[in-house]
Design an enzyme around this catalytic site. Structure first.
Site, PDB file in Angstrom:
ATOM      1  N   LYS A 161      19.279  33.026 -18.760  1.00  0.00           N
ATOM      2  CA  LYS A 161      18.404  33.327 -19.916  1.00  0.00           C
ATOM      3  C   LYS A 161      19.066  34.350 -20.815  1.00  0.00           C
ATOM      4  CE  LYS A 161      17.078  37.727 -18.568  1.00  0.00           C
ATOM      5  NZ  LYS A 161      17.498  38.961 -19.221  1.00  0.00           N
ATOM      6  N   PRO A 198      27.448  35.155 -14.313  1.00  0.00           N
ATOM      7  CA  PRO A 198      27.918  36.437 -13.781  1.00  0.00           C
ATOM      8  C   PRO A 198      26.745  37.364 -13.444  1.00  0.00           C
ATOM      9  CG  PRO A 198      28.324  36.302 -16.153  1.00  0.00           C
ATOM     10  CD  PRO A 198      27.784  34.967 -15.736  1.00  0.00           C
ATOM     11  N   GLY A 243      20.345  35.832 -10.570  1.00  0.00           N
ATOM     12  CA  GLY A 243      19.672  35.865  -9.266  1.00  0.00           C
ATOM     13  C   GLY A 243      18.216  35.428  -9.391  1.00  0.00           C
ATOM     14  N   SER A 244      17.546  35.878 -10.445  1.00  0.00           N
ATOM     15  CA  SER A 244      16.142  35.515 -10.669  1.00  0.00           C
ATOM     16  C   SER A 244      16.001  34.012 -10.898  1.00  0.00           C
ATOM     17  CB  SER A 244      15.589  36.251 -11.902  1.00  0.00           C
ATOM     18  OG  SER A 244      15.721  37.643 -11.751  1.00  0.00           O
ATOM     19  N   ASP A 288      11.324  39.146 -13.659  1.00  0.00           N
ATOM     20  CA  ASP A 288      11.877  38.064 -14.491  1.00  0.00           C
ATOM     21  C   ASP A 288      11.682  36.669 -13.905  1.00  0.00           C
ATOM     22  OD1 ASP A 288      12.946  39.186 -16.708  1.00  0.00           O
ATOM     23  OD2 ASP A 288      15.035  38.981 -16.114  1.00  0.00           O
TER      24      ASP A 288
HETATM   25  C1  LIG Z   1      15.809  43.789 -18.156  1.00  0.00           C
HETATM   26  C2  LIG Z   1      15.286  42.411 -17.878  1.00  0.00           C
HETATM   27  C3  LIG Z   1      14.879  41.784 -19.228  1.00  0.00           C
HETATM   28  O1  LIG Z   1      14.512  40.446 -19.104  1.00  0.00           O
HETATM   29  O2  LIG Z   1      16.212  41.510 -17.262  1.00  0.00           O
HETATM   30  P1  LIG Z   1      17.779  41.700 -16.858  1.00  0.00           P
HETATM   31  O3  LIG Z   1      18.480  42.099 -18.102  1.00  0.00           O
HETATM   32  O4  LIG Z   1      17.878  42.715 -15.780  1.00  0.00           O
HETATM   33  O5  LIG Z   1      18.229  40.330 -16.406  1.00  0.00           O
HETATM   34  C4  LIG Z   1      14.055  42.451 -16.938  1.00  0.00           C
HETATM   35  O6  LIG Z   1      13.046  43.268 -17.444  1.00  0.00           O
HETATM   36  C5  LIG Z   1      14.405  42.882 -15.526  1.00  0.00           C
HETATM   37  O7  LIG Z   1      13.712  42.066 -14.651  1.00  0.00           O
HETATM   38  P2  LIG Z   1      14.112  41.993 -13.089  1.00  0.00           P
HETATM   39  O8  LIG Z   1      15.603  42.012 -12.947  1.00  0.00           O
HETATM   40  O9  LIG Z   1      13.358  40.855 -12.486  1.00  0.00           O
HETATM   41  O10 LIG Z   1      13.559  43.389 -12.603  1.00  0.00           O
HETATM   42  P3  LIG Z   1      12.877  43.807 -11.218  1.00  0.00           P
HETATM   43  O11 LIG Z   1      13.739  43.327 -10.094  1.00  0.00           O
HETATM   44  O12 LIG Z   1      11.430  43.454 -11.220  1.00  0.00           O
HETATM   45  O13 LIG Z   1      12.963  45.389 -11.330  1.00  0.00           O
HETATM   46  C6  LIG Z   1      14.177  46.100 -11.155  1.00  0.00           C
HETATM   47  C7  LIG Z   1      13.943  47.536 -11.641  1.00  0.00           C
HETATM   48  O14 LIG Z   1      13.954  47.563 -13.089  1.00  0.00           O
HETATM   49  C8  LIG Z   1      12.990  48.452 -13.596  1.00  0.00           C
HETATM   50  N1  LIG Z   1      11.997  47.706 -14.397  1.00  0.00           N
HETATM   51  C9  LIG Z   1      11.984  46.342 -14.383  1.00  0.00           C
HETATM   52  C10 LIG Z   1      11.086  45.640 -15.173  1.00  0.00           C
HETATM   53  C11 LIG Z   1      10.190  46.379 -15.975  1.00  0.00           C
HETATM   54  N2  LIG Z   1       9.296  45.762 -16.768  1.00  0.00           N
HETATM   55  N3  LIG Z   1      10.219  47.725 -15.974  1.00  0.00           N
HETATM   56  C12 LIG Z   1      11.124  48.409 -15.206  1.00  0.00           C
HETATM   57  O15 LIG Z   1      11.147  49.632 -15.232  1.00  0.00           O
HETATM   58  C13 LIG Z   1      12.360  49.123 -12.376  1.00  0.00           C
HETATM   59  O16 LIG Z   1      13.089  50.301 -12.132  1.00  0.00           O
HETATM   60  C14 LIG Z   1      12.604  48.124 -11.250  1.00  0.00           C
HETATM   61  O17 LIG Z   1      12.671  48.743  -9.988  1.00  0.00           O
HETATM   62  N1  LIG Z   2      21.122  34.636  -5.794  1.00  0.00           N
HETATM   63  C1  LIG Z   2      21.724  35.744  -6.273  1.00  0.00           C
HETATM   64  N2  LIG Z   2      22.715  35.643  -7.172  1.00  0.00           N
HETATM   65  C2  LIG Z   2      23.316  36.748  -7.673  1.00  0.00           C
HETATM   66  N3  LIG Z   2      22.990  37.994  -7.325  1.00  0.00           N
HETATM   67  C3  LIG Z   2      21.997  38.166  -6.438  1.00  0.00           C
HETATM   68  C4  LIG Z   2      21.323  37.052  -5.872  1.00  0.00           C
HETATM   69  N4  LIG Z   2      20.380  37.527  -5.037  1.00  0.00           N
HETATM   70  C5  LIG Z   2      20.455  38.866  -5.074  1.00  0.00           C
HETATM   71  N5  LIG Z   2      21.440  39.280  -5.897  1.00  0.00           N
HETATM   72  C6  LIG Z   2      21.772  40.698  -6.212  1.00  0.00           C
HETATM   73  O1  LIG Z   2      21.171  40.992  -7.480  1.00  0.00           O
HETATM   74  C7  LIG Z   2      22.061  41.723  -8.331  1.00  0.00           C
HETATM   75  C8  LIG Z   2      21.732  41.380  -9.814  1.00  0.00           C
HETATM   76  O2  LIG Z   2      22.107  40.064 -10.066  1.00  0.00           O
HETATM   77  P1  LIG Z   2      21.526  39.144 -11.244  1.00  0.00           P
HETATM   78  O3  LIG Z   2      20.066  38.938 -11.077  1.00  0.00           O
HETATM   79  O4  LIG Z   2      22.344  37.892 -11.256  1.00  0.00           O
HETATM   80  O5  LIG Z   2      21.880  39.984 -12.538  1.00  0.00           O
HETATM   81  P2  LIG Z   2      20.974  40.606 -13.715  1.00  0.00           P
HETATM   82  O6  LIG Z   2      19.920  41.497 -13.081  1.00  0.00           O
HETATM   83  O7  LIG Z   2      21.911  41.368 -14.570  1.00  0.00           O
HETATM   84  O8  LIG Z   2      20.380  39.471 -14.470  1.00  0.00           O
HETATM   85  C9  LIG Z   2      23.457  41.336  -7.845  1.00  0.00           C
HETATM   86  O9  LIG Z   2      24.380  42.367  -8.030  1.00  0.00           O
HETATM   87  C10 LIG Z   2      23.257  40.990  -6.364  1.00  0.00           C
HETATM   88  O10 LIG Z   2      23.579  42.084  -5.522  1.00  0.00           O
END
Ligand SMILES: C[C@@](CO)(OP(=O)(O)O)[C@H](O)COP(=O)(O)OP(=O)(O)OC[C@H]1O[C@@H](n2ccc(N)nc2=O)[C@H](O)[C@@H]1O
Ligand SMILES: Nc1ncnc2c1ncn2[C@@H]1O[C@H](COP(=O)(O)OP(=O)(O)O)[C@@H](O)[C@H]1O
Length: 275
Positions: A11, A93, A101-102, A135
């Site tokens: 995404k 990546p 991962g999500s 996410d």
């Molecule tokens: C920033 C976003 C934008 O879409 O995605 P990524 O860029 O990481 O992929 C998301 O909010 C990431 O979602 P996700 O990666 O599922 O986060 P989670 O595992 O639920 O949370 C990881 C940590 O991020 C912080 N967190 C996450 C979501 C949120 N609305 N508020 C937060 O403060 C919290 O510290 C939480 O412990």
């Molecule tokens: N199926 C999976 N694929 C990739 N990473 C994973 C997975 N399950 C758990 N992880 C852990 O989640 C971390 C974040 O990965 P990812 O969700 O792909 O990145 P982002 O949060 O930047 O979108 C990785 O560093 C890894 O340790």
């Protein structure tokens, strides 16, 4: 039974507004997320017991893998065995803000719903998904969605566009918790453009650019460089980074070669379609 293949698309966040910190430590959000064409693959075959293997190093293969978390929740909620060998083919990546991962976790929920014949509605899968991560519910729908709450309250939207983009990810990743922790105190860097960009398909902005750019100075430099290139109509960091999205209005390959030469030869660069 033959091997079942489930595609797990990455995404990008087209918009991301952080509204404030909540009592539970998460941040309240308004974000529009869109799937992109780069994807992982899950190859799922019946086996004696659940097993996960992956083609790249560095992905955890224990109970912390988001695919395994999805299996455990599905087993708990449905009482099904879920005895499968899952081969995870990684192309997205990590630490990239692309939700790899999500997306894998949501793909596993969709696959189990088919393979186990449970026929649960998307809303039931989204409830399971929200337990795994903020996410994950979005990825159950695999279409453009507006997401609120901590990101887990998802509404699919009509979005009839296909937008060409180049994704550029430097070799370093960004930790999602760190990006959110820095949000409140962060300042804009002078000379860097954070303003919403406007397109026929909607706005393009990200409130997490501010905290992430303070810590990783290469990223705002990359954004401003991209905005000067003739092939680029807009540029923005995705999610918590470190991927930069360049909206294309010209030749992707020429832009890719120039970015590798002038900015960083070690970047992962991928042409994708958004939507
Ligand atoms: C920033 C976003 C934008 O879409 O995605 P990524 O860029 O990481 O992929 C998301 O909010 C990431 O979602 P996700 O990666 O599922 O986060 P989670 O595992 O639920 O949370 C990881 C940590 O991020 C912080 N967190 C996450 C979501 C949120 N609305 N508020 C937060 O403060 C919290 O510290 C939480 O412990
Ligand atoms: N199926 C999976 N694929 C990739 N990473 C994973 C997975 N399950 C758990 N992880 C852990 O989640 C971390 C974040 O990965 P990812 O969700 O792909 O990145 P982002 O949060 O930047 O979108 C990785 O560093 C890894 O340790």
């Amino acid at each position: 039974m033959a091997t079942h293949k489930e595609i797990a698309r990455a995404k990008v966040n087209l918009t991301l507004r952080v509204l404030g910190k909540r009592e539970d430590g998460f941040h309240a959000l308004e974000t529009r997320m869109a799937p992109v064409s780069v994807a992982d693959e899950l190859l799922i075959t019946p086996a004696d017991a659940y097993e996960l293997v992956c083609d790249v190093e560095g992905v955890p293969l224990d109970e912390t893998n988001l695919v395994t978390m999805a299996v455990r929740i599905f087993q708990r909620e449905t009482g099904k065995d879920c005895a499968y060998r899952v081969e995870l083919v990684k192309r997205i990546p990590h630490g990239a803000g692309l939700g790899g991962g999500s997306s894998d976790a949501a793909a596993m929920l969709r696959a189990l719903n088919t393979l186990e014949g449970t026929n649960l509605p998307h809303t039931a899968l989204a409830d399971m998904a929200a337990e795994i991560g903020s996410d994950v519910a979005f990825f159950v729908f695999d279409s453009v969605c507006d997401c609120v709450g901590r990101g887990e309250l998802v509404t699919p939207v009509q979005w009839d566009y296909k937008v060409d983009a180049l994704l550029l990810k430097p070799s370093f990743g960004v930790s999602t918790p760190h990006a959110y922790q820095g949000w409140q105190q962060s300042q804009e860097i002078k000379g860097i453009d954070y303003a919403p960009q406007k397109f026929e398909w909607g706005e393009f902005f990200n409130d997490l650019e501010r905290p992430v750019y303070e810590k990783h100075r290469f990223l705002p430099e990359l954004k401003m460089w991209l905005l000067e290139q003739p092939e680029v109509a807009g540029a923005l960091m995705s999610g918590s980074g470190s991927t930069m999205i360049a909206i294309l209005q010209g030749d992707a390959e020429a832009l890719k070669q120039r970015a590798l030469k002038e900015m960083d030869p070690t970047m992962w660069v991928e042409k994708v379609v958004i939507g």
